[in-house]
Design an enzyme around this catalytic site. Structure first.
Site, PDB file in Angstrom:
ATOM      1  N   ARG A   1      61.649   5.714  62.338  1.00 34.63           N
ATOM      2  CA  ARG A   1      61.260   5.845  60.937  1.00 34.63           C
ATOM      3  C   ARG A   1      60.901   4.475  60.371  1.00 34.63           C
ATOM      4  NH1 ARG A   1      63.503  10.367  58.427  1.00 34.63           N
ATOM      5  NH2 ARG A   1      62.086   9.876  56.718  1.00 34.63           N
TER       6      ARG A   1
ATOM      7  N   ASP B   1      52.490   8.367  50.855  1.00 35.52           N
ATOM      8  CA  ASP B   1      53.217   9.502  51.414  1.00 35.52           C
ATOM      9  C   ASP B   1      54.182  10.112  50.392  1.00 35.52           C
ATOM     10  OD1 ASP B   1      53.949  11.314  53.345  1.00 35.52           O
ATOM     11  OD2 ASP B   1      54.976   9.869  54.641  1.00 35.52           O
TER      12      ASP B   1
ATOM     13  N   GLU C   1      57.101  14.943  47.042  1.00 37.06           N
ATOM     14  CA  GLU C   1      57.610  16.304  46.867  1.00 37.06           C
ATOM     15  C   GLU C   1      59.115  16.363  46.617  1.00 37.06           C
ATOM     16  OE1 GLU C   1      54.719  15.964  50.361  1.00 37.06           O
ATOM     17  OE2 GLU C   1      56.594  15.028  49.726  1.00 37.06           O
TER      18      GLU C   1
ATOM     19  N   ASP D   1      52.063  17.126  57.891  1.00 40.15           N
ATOM     20  CA  ASP D   1      52.722  16.873  59.176  1.00 40.15           C
ATOM     21  C   ASP D   1      52.687  18.098  60.091  1.00 40.15           C
ATOM     22  OD1 ASP D   1      53.274  14.429  58.085  1.00 40.15           O
ATOM     23  OD2 ASP D   1      55.372  14.870  57.662  1.00 40.15           O
TER      24      ASP D   1
END
Length: 678
Positions: free
Chosen positions: A292, A401, A404, A468
């Site tokens: 990550r 990115d 949400e 994704d």
């Protein structure tokens, strides 16, 4: 009411009989309310909202439902009554209808719009599974779309058990409560709260709104292209993509400094390269999900360790005509350098019971959520991070990115209800990025791309990406969903879309195949931007530089993509003028053929190219629908095909692509076969 760009005036009016009234838009019936069958029902909600890492479980048990049993018309409005008590007011304002529950404790509005036999509906934002929405229910709530997105599959069941993460057909990063109809009208709910578009009843289009008031806007046209133009007028229009973004591939690599050496292999293989995208520019951390990023958006110790001398490298690439792209999102890691500065400036959303930042678990690390309802925070992030750390250092584009994850159990600076701010948050996030770009006079040059959205994101975000996808061919989460995503979003004024070439999500043994990588190249070449991604677990998966064969595949299709730049440039100009998307469902150009209304596995690229990517594993043929009149010419063989449905050979390396021989760009299209064979 006169609409923009000189289009025909819109007339919205009521007509009434003794026990019913109707709402009409330019002679098209929108709704019919009768005392025995009311078009509006209200209730009091009883919601339950649970979030885990961007996945939501939202349920409701509404009570005290009220169905009006009489009405009175009053000028440009109507009052609905139940047992003699006024309960709902409907008011016309131009081309909009305002619906208000007169007792605000009734916070559920169900509005039933007229539907005709055979009528097809589209919209709902960026939908991944279905282009035509008929027969299904679509909650409007931005979230993680899920992994698998099909309750019948083992992967989805595993992900559901691990944290509600399996998803379903309706989950999307970018919902929008707008639908278009094959009667060439559109309905938009102008609220940001949770809502539902429900098309399960063929006799009515139902919209459920979690509010005591709701505004609905209506649009009518004589065909789908004009209708899409009206929606683009309403929600905003993107600037034309810059030449660098459309004239070569953006190579996505995230192996630190070695990414620059790997890029040379792509160039040596003959790839047309316009950019290098390194999402790990600010450092990394390792988790069980995979490698990550370290969510601390600046050049510091971690970035210097991973990318020594990055600023000089960016300058060197620029001299060669190659842009450097990065990554950013609206969250800051609690263990990062910028967290304390943001907290001191009051830039985080706060806990309900204290003035401490509300932290969100993003998968083995916690982050603060930037409070973009606060103007000072939007300006701080735009200047301090995107402006100074990215644009001023020569970064020409980035993935913006997420967006949400706004929880519903926190406090916002403007005092708004998080249930209403949640869907708005991606739009504010897009605004922050656009503000930073404009502050450096880079609008139309620097390009950021987003997966999250809601109504109005079109005015700020220059480029969508489809999110994704799993690294497979599955029906609801594989390669084919990026076509549906582009087509559905394009109908709502999002002109430009693209995907992670190669897919992203690799979990529970699901890894990329060589076939998938090759097929994704074939698809990505015929999108306005071609960008590869190494995925969430790059070490476990094939990459485009894993073998000479894959590298050659990427190089050939990147050259095809670059070769089409003159045509794409013209399409960008058309999008700027009219709002038309570059990737179009067939019915957008051929609206008189209802058989085209649900076609979602092929598309028109502009009006003159037809692309039918292979999205089924192991397939070497596929059915292709060729619309309209006159022949379509096969790009690779030169053979002419009559309109209709044909079974077309589709070996790897030659997906079905056709063009109209009479098109102005026919000589350009005729050269595609030569470019591919170089």
């Amino acid at each position: 009411m006169a609409s923009r760009r000189g289009k025909t005036a819109v007339e919205l009016r009521f007509s009434a009989s003794e026990d019913a009234f109707e709402l009409w838009l330019d002679g098209k019936l929108l709704l019919r309310h009768a005392n025995s069958c009311p078009a509006v029902v209200i209730a009091r909600g009883n919601p339950s909202v649970e979030m885990y890492r961007g996945n939501f479980r939202i349920e409701d048990a509404p009570r005290e439902s009220v169905r009006p049993d009489s009405f009175s018309l009053d000028g440009d409005g109507a009052v609905l009554l139940s047992d003699g008590i006024e309960v709902v007011r409907l008011s016309l304002a131009g081309s909009a209808l305002q619906v208000d529950a007169l007792d605000p404790s009734f916070d559920r509005i169900h509005l039933h719009f007229h539907a005709e036999a055979g009528e097809v509906v589209w919209g709902g934002g960026e939908q991944m599974s279905y282009l035509a929405l008929n027969g299904r229910r679509f909650p409007m709530w931005t979230s993680e779309p899920g992994v698998g997105r099909d309750k019948s599959t083992e992967l989805t069941r595993i992900m559901d058990a691990e944290g509600m993460a399996g998803g379903d057909y309706w989950n999307t990063n970018y919902p929008q409560p707008t639908f278009l109809s094959s009667r060439w009208l559109a309905v938009h709910c102008a609220e940001t709260c949770y809502s539902v578009l429900d098309f399960t009843d063929a006799n009515t289009h139902r919209v459920e709104v979690w509010s005591s008031s709701a505004r609905f806007e209506f649009f009518g046209a004589d065909g789908p292209k004009a209708l899409v133009g009206l929606l683009s007028d309403r929600f905003g229009r993107q600037p034309a993509l810059p030449d660098w973004a459309i004239s070569g591939a953006i190579v996505g690599l995230k192996s630190g400094a070695s990414s620059f050496d790997r890029l040379e292999k792509f160039i040596d293989a003959g790839s047309a390269v316009s950019g290098l995208w390194c999402e790990d520019w600010a450092g990394i951390r390792q988790t069980s999900f995979g490698r990550r990023l370290f969510w601390d958006w600046h050049l510091g110790e971690r970035s210097e360790e991973r990318f020594p001398g990055l600023e000089g490298r960016i300058v060197d690439l620029a001299r060669r005509g190659i842009k450097f792209l990065a990554y950013v999102n609206p969250y800051l890691a609690e263990d990062g350098d910028l967290f304390a500065d943001a907290a001191a400036g009051g830039h985080f959303c706060l806990k309900l019971d204290s003035d401490e930042p509300h932290l969100v678990d993003f998968g083995e690390f916690d982050c603060g959520v930037l409070d973009f309802t606060r103007e000072e925070t939007r300006s701080w992030f735009a200047e301090r991070i995107i402006g100074r750390e990215m644009l001023d250092r020569g970064i020409a584009g980035w993935m913006a990115d997420f967006g949400e994850y706004l929880p519903t159990d926190l406090r916002l600076a403007d005092g708004s209800d998080p249930m209403e701010a949640h869907n708005l948050y991606p739009v504010l996030w897009a605004q922050v990025n656009a503000q930073a770009v404009a502050s450096r006079s880079k609008t139309g040059d620097a390009v950021f791309f987003m997966r999250a959205g809601f109504s109005g994101v079109q005015a700020h975000c220059p480029l969508l990406w489809a999110g994704d996808q799993c690294v497979d061919f599955t029906r609801h989460d594989g390669i084919g969903t990026v076509i549906t995503a582009a087509l559905s979003a394009g109908l709502l004024g999002n002109a430009y879309s693209h995907s992670d070439c190669g897919g992203y999500t690799s979990l529970h043994g699901n890894v990329r195949s060589e076939e998938l990588l090759r097929r994704w190249c074939e698809l990505a070449a015929f999108a306005p931007v071609m960008r590869s991604h190494e995925g969430n677990r790059p070490d476990d998966n094939l990459q485009y530089d894993s073998s000479p064969g894959l590298l050659d595949c990427f190089a050939r299709w990147s050259r095809v993509h670059a070769y089409l730049a003159p045509y794409v440039r013209e399409l960008c100009g058309e999008a700027s003028r009219s709002g038309l998307p570059l990737q179009r469902p067939l019915f957008l150009e051929y609206p008189d053929d209802p058989k085209l209304f649900a076609v979602q596995d092929q598309y028109l690229y502009g009006s003159d190219l037809l692309v039918a990517p292979v999205i089924e594993e192991g397939a070497d043929r596929r059915d292709v629908v060729l619309p309209g009149e006159g022949p379509w010419r096969h790009c690779w063989s030169g053979e002419d095909f009559a309109p209709g449905t044909h079974s077309v050979a589709a070996p790897i390396g030659a997906p079905p692509v056709f063009y109209r021989p009479e098109a102005r760009h026919a000589p350009l299209f005729a050269g595609l076969a030569g470019v591919l064979s170089q």
